[in-house]
Design a protein around this motif. Structure first.
Motif, short mmCIF file in Angstrom:
data_model
loop_
_atom_site.label_atom_id
_atom_site.label_comp_id
_atom_site.label_asym_id
_atom_site.label_seq_id
_atom_site.Cartn_x
_atom_site.Cartn_y
_atom_site.Cartn_z
N ALA A 1 5.65 8.32 0.44
CA ALA A 1 5.12 9.66 0.23
C ALA A 1 4.68 10.24 1.57
N ALA A 2 4.59 11.56 1.63
CA ALA A 2 4.10 12.23 2.83
C ALA A 2 2.61 11.97 3.02
N SER A 3 2.11 12.33 4.18
CA SER A 3 0.74 11.95 4.56
C SER A 3 -0.26 13.09 4.47
N PHE A 4 0.21 14.32 4.21
CA PHE A 4 -0.62 15.49 4.48
C PHE A 4 -1.78 15.71 3.51
N ASP A 5 -1.91 14.89 2.48
CA ASP A 5 -3.06 15.01 1.58
C ASP A 5 -4.33 14.47 2.22
N GLN A 6 -4.20 13.43 3.06
CA GLN A 6 -5.37 12.78 3.65
C GLN A 6 -5.33 12.66 5.17
N ILE B 1 0.87 -1.19 0.00
CA ILE B 1 0.00 0.00 0.00
C ILE B 1 0.90 1.23 0.00
N LEU B 2 0.74 2.07 -1.02
CA LEU B 2 1.62 3.24 -1.14
C LEU B 2 0.85 4.43 -1.70
N GLY B 3 1.42 5.60 -1.48
CA GLY B 3 0.81 6.82 -1.99
C GLY B 3 0.62 7.84 -0.89
N GLY B 4 0.22 9.02 -1.29
CA GLY B 4 0.08 10.15 -0.39
C GLY B 4 0.46 11.40 -1.16
N ARG B 5 1.18 12.28 -0.52
CA ARG B 5 1.70 13.48 -1.18
C ARG B 5 3.15 13.21 -1.55
N ALA B 6 3.41 13.02 -2.83
CA ALA B 6 4.73 12.60 -3.29
C ALA B 6 5.78 13.68 -3.06
#
Length: 355
Positions: free
Chosen positions: A331-336, A259-264
């Motif tokens: 990736a960073a977490s700050f999008d969600q 599981i990957l993704g977020g604010r790249a």
């Protein structure tokens, strides 16, 4: 405060006013403390785990110890140790920049890779900041340096004149990690080796070191084992906020649902590519989801899950006994999410709901 650009920092330098942080204040107060030793750990990746591991080894062996610094525990807020105690400090480059007199009995550098470059004129200045930890040491004190990257190897070479007081840790050094459940993967091999060298330098015997390695539980959100359900292991590595820090987790397990993704933080997953062969299926989330899915689609099966909760549900249906579901977002977490800790907590909650 970024000391390379902030006008207050420039004004202080112009007025010859020193800028110091809490670690320097601790260093200046050491003479008034009961006799003790200090271990300082720095590096781009792995320093929190290594700091916590060294503290755990000391604690397991019955040595009074305090852990502080960048790990989130201000050292000035803690009670002084009795005579013979050991202060174990995680040190960021920012903290080293604001420190002039910290003479560590044992200083550790794990690695240096590009990071925080908005606070430095370039990568060379960032690496030089890390090297200052050794420049502050008395020559008789111990230095432990990982040499798995060019910058760290160059730093080790620069202090080679110190002879037997410097220990280098080469990448790929053989190590049996089978009895250490929270220290799996090649990156944790380096962390464990560094901790072993430090513990031996502090006088711990091998039996005490082995007992500590076996009982270390790891840190939250850093390859943390959340659950095993139906033979599938669920791992929270939410702290992996860039591809370089996600790559070791992928390398640690032979069959991974990722599981990957977020604010790249960048446009590629190149650091993870050598380990794509371990990925059974990927599940992308967040802002970077479409981009990461496009990068992976020709290499591994991909589901664009969009949300973490949905990714957990899909992975639960796909994963088979003996496999691992790994949240290592790259990736960073700050999008969600508020931060990586919030993301890890949401992951744990979603996994626990499967039970």
């Amino acid at each position: 405060m970024p000391t390379n650009t902030h006008p207050l920092a420039a004004a202080a330098r112009a007025a010859s006013v020193p800028i110091v942080g809490d670690i320097e204040l601790f260093a200046q107060a050491r003479a008034a403390l009961p006799p003790h030793r200090v271990v300082g750990i720095t590096g781009t990746n792995g320093k929190s785990t290594t700091t916590a591991l060294i503290h755990h080894l000391l604690d397991t062996a019955g040595v009074p110890a305090r852990m502080g610094g960048n790990i989130g525990l201000p050292i000035l807020a803690q009670a002084p140790l009795p005579e013979g105690g050991v202060y174990v400090l995680e040190l960021s480059s920012y903290q080293i920049d604001l420190t002039q007199t910290l003479d560590c009995d044992v200083a550790v550098l794990l690695n240096v890779t590009p990071d925080h470059l908005d606070r430095y004129a370039g990568f060379e200045d960032y690496a030089a900041s890390k090297a200052r930890l050794f420049a502050m040491q008395s020559p008789r004190h111990r230095a432990v340096i990982g040499t798995g990257d060019a910058a760290s190897a160059a730093i080790a070479q620069g202090f080679a004149h110190r002879g037997e007081t410097i220990t280098t840790i080469a990448p790929g050094t053989p190590l049996d990690q089978s009895r250490w459940p929270s220290l799996q993967g090649p990156h944790n091999a380096q962390n464990a080796l560094a901790a072993i060298v430090v513990a031996e330098a502090l006088g711990l015997d091998r039996a005490a070191i082995e007992a500590g390695l076996e009982t270390f539980n790891g840190l939250p959100h850093r390859m943390e084992r959340v659950a095993t359900l139906g033979g599938v292991t669920w791992i929270d590595d939410s702290k992996a906020t860039n591809p370089e820090s996600a790559a070791p987790a992928l390398a640690a397990f032979p069959r991974v649902h990722w599981i990957l993704g977020g604010r790249a933080k960048g446009d590629d997953l190149d650091a993870c590519a050598p380990h794509f062969g371990n990925v059974v299926r990927a599940y992308t989330i967040g802002e970077a989801g479409p981009r990461f899915a496009a990068l992976l689609r020709d290499r591994v099966p991909v589901d664009e899950a969009e949300t973490l909760e949905h990714a957990v549900r899909i992975a639960a249906a796909e994963a088979r006994r003996g496999e691992v579901v790994l949240l290592s977002p790259a990736a960073a977490s700050f999008d969600q999410f508020r931060d990586y800790e919030h993301r890890g907590t949401v992951f744990r909650t979603a996994v626990e709901a499967l039970a």
